[in-house]
Motif scaffolding. Sequence first.
Motif, PDB file in Angstrom:
ATOM      1  N   ALA A  79       0.689  -1.435  -0.572  1.00  0.00           N
ATOM      2  CA  ALA A  79       0.482  -0.016   0.092  1.00  0.00           C
ATOM      3  C   ALA A  79       0.704   1.041   0.348  1.00  0.00           C
ATOM      4  CB  ALA A  79      -0.797   0.085   0.881  1.00  0.00           C
TER       5      ALA A  79
ATOM      6  N   GLU B 164      -4.140   6.306   5.314  1.00  0.00           N
ATOM      7  CA  GLU B 164      -4.731   4.753   4.167  1.00  0.00           C
ATOM      8  C   GLU B 164      -4.110   3.549   4.654  1.00  0.00           C
ATOM      9  OE1 GLU B 164      -5.524   8.396   0.644  1.00  0.00           O
ATOM     10  OE2 GLU B 164      -3.830   7.864   1.293  1.00  0.00           O
TER      11      GLU B 164
ATOM     12  N   ARG C 256      -7.822   1.434   5.093  1.00  0.00           N
ATOM     13  CA  ARG C 256      -7.682   1.125   4.216  1.00  0.00           C
ATOM     14  C   ARG C 256      -7.411  -0.801   3.245  1.00  0.00           C
ATOM     15  NH1 ARG C 256      -9.621   6.176   0.448  1.00  0.00           N
ATOM     16  NH2 ARG C 256      -9.991   4.440  -1.375  1.00  0.00           N
ATOM     17  N   VAL C 257      -6.257  -0.805   4.188  1.00  0.00           N
ATOM     18  CA  VAL C 257      -5.496  -2.014   3.738  1.00  0.00           C
ATOM     19  C   VAL C 257      -5.544  -3.222   5.422  1.00  0.00           C
ATOM     20  CG1 VAL C 257      -3.182  -3.299   3.195  1.00  0.00           C
ATOM     21  CG2 VAL C 257      -4.337  -1.176   2.088  1.00  0.00           C
TER      22      VAL C 257
ATOM     23  N   PRO D 152      -9.489  -3.689   7.035  1.00  0.00           N
ATOM     24  CA  PRO D 152     -10.314  -4.525   5.905  1.00  0.00           C
ATOM     25  C   PRO D 152      -9.524  -5.815   6.144  1.00  0.00           C
ATOM     26  CG  PRO D 152     -10.157  -2.505   4.923  1.00  0.00           C
ATOM     27  CD  PRO D 152      -9.313  -2.390   6.376  1.00  0.00           C
ATOM     28  N   ALA D 153      -8.539  -5.821   5.999  1.00  0.00           N
ATOM     29  CA  ALA D 153      -7.617  -7.597   6.414  1.00  0.00           C
ATOM     30  C   ALA D 153      -7.642  -7.949   7.590  1.00  0.00           C
ATOM     31  CB  ALA D 153      -6.548  -7.438   5.798  1.00  0.00           C
TER      32      ALA D 153
END
Lengths: 319, 292
Positions: free
Chosen positions: A195, A204, A208-209, A212-213
Amino acid sequence: MTETSTRTPRRSLGGQRRVSEKLILVSLFVCGAISIATTIGIIYELGKESLLFFQDPQVSFWEYITGTIWQPQAGSFGIWPLILGTMLITVIALTVAIPIGLASAIYLSEYASPRVRGFFKPALEVLVGIPTVVFGFFAVTFMTPILRDIFGADVVGFFNVLSAGIVVGILIIPLVSSLSEDALSAVPDSLRQAAYGLGASKLEVSLRVVVPAALSGIAAGIVIAMSRAVGETMVVTLASGAAPRNFVLGQDPWSYILSPFEFGQAMTGYIVITASGDLSYNTIDYNSIFAIGLTLFLMTLGLNSLSRRIVDRYRQEYE
Amino acid sequence: MTHETQAPVTKQEEPATKVDETTAEGMPAPEAPGVIQTVGMDIYYGDFKAVHDVSLNFAFNEISALIGPSGCGKSTVLRSLNRMNDLIPTARTDGEVFYHGENIYGEGVDAVEVRRRIGMVFQKPNPFPKTIYQNILWGAKINGFKGSKSDADALVQDALEQAALWEEVKDKVNESGLSLSGGQQQRLCIARAIATKPDVVLMDEPCSALDPIATLRIEELMLQLKENYSIIIVTHNMQQAARVSDKTAFFNVELNTKGQRTGELVEFSPTEKLFTSPDRKETEDYITGRFG
Ligand SMILES: Nc1ncnc2c1ncn2[C@@H]1O[C@H](COP(=O)(O)OP(=O)(O)O)[C@@H](O)[C@H]1O
Ligand SMILES: [Mg+2]
């Protein structure tokens, strides 16, 4: 003599090791069996006493699972007021614990330096070690007065589910935080690198990584915290009142039924109050706590197997 | 090809100069500034000086390879070209790195902006645990992509086509990126990197986790990509450098006075020259396996 013994060194084929290994195996099995037997015993006892409760001519199973009045003295045994108390407190607790717990997990896992982490994690764990009765007094003597100051003493009852819910929420923050942090730290660093390599900022990357993971792990943690909130006893007994919030659908407005400012005994609270009163074996009150205990057991069992299902899905994701 | 960013780094849509074929073939003509140029770059991890005085000029639309023994600082040099080293708290880069003439370590330059222009592919394929489609679009979205669904579809298809993966995955772009084979995952990572429209792609041993067939596919892909991108690749595989690269930089480790092993650039030459008639004895020893 010695000559013979050195010439024919006899090595036992049986071997001591295998015997001791077997012993360990057996004792491990016994330990496992004891814990399983205990669980079965609890279920059996709950079931047996519940059966006595439901066999009582005053009680109907249908009323129990649909009724909205819990008044043993008047022969009303509808479970919903107690479930309502438990649910309101749990929802309030999660509303407090999820954002704070998750934010602190993200901070600890993604932002904190090792030194800060070394300070914060034990501090959070101290929270776990405080006896819940202390939290109960904290709710009654600190949280409730503050809430009554803020919203007005005429609005907020002395016993109210809001105070209990907030404090139960504080109680489960460490659980949400540490389980979420485990899930976040388990996200491989290579994903963060990917990312960053694409020009993502730290925020972010985190939101956003990494989040969610780790989502299924976080969700599983939240479900576990939820079942902890459902089962929490001392805080709700002390802060949310000793009477169930009976209601009549269609007659009482939802603003009363769902009000956070009113009293509302939870299932666990009822069990404690009833069990610590002087009641004799095999009265209907006494038997009712087993029925409620069984209901509670089924609820937390359901939550825990839900969390297990979520975790299983999570495992697949990284294979 | 639009970047609505008011970034301090200026992005040129077209490579300013294209290196003339004949000079690329080896005549050491006065060097035109390439897409990335390092000047006297020293890189430290805390007190440890990992790399000493590296000056390199990476030309536009070429594949440049960095080779050398393990621990000589190839990855360290590569990571400092798009400021990935900033993520390691102890790392520090001295000297200058010019990207399109602008020093990326200069004042006011945002490392995040630099990484948006200079893509990176890692040693182990690292797709996000999302669908193939989302993997490609992720970087674009971070970079402010707000197109319609059909724009997004076109972007995804274009990136996958450029990465020679489209034919294999066009029917399953909504499946997880992790469901692909290792080689496909690595091409997905390449597609993901180029979907943000960089003009330089850095690759750190991109084939070291792949089997020989997948490796060859990536090498073919790199040769296609150099039409539109400048590629800098770290490899421990000399044959690979010989097969794909236009120029090769050989690094070696020197034991310094403090007993530390510091990496140094030995020679940066056109690949053919470096492998057939290197300027330096050290290089020759290394490529002929007489390294010790
Ligand atoms: N994150 C780090 N922290 C400290 N030292 C590092 C770090 N990464 C690499 N190094 C050191 O820097 C030197 C060069 O490493 P690296 O760039 O990984 O070499 P190469 O990629 O050529 O094998 C090695 O001595 C290595 O131990
Ligand atoms: Mg390396």
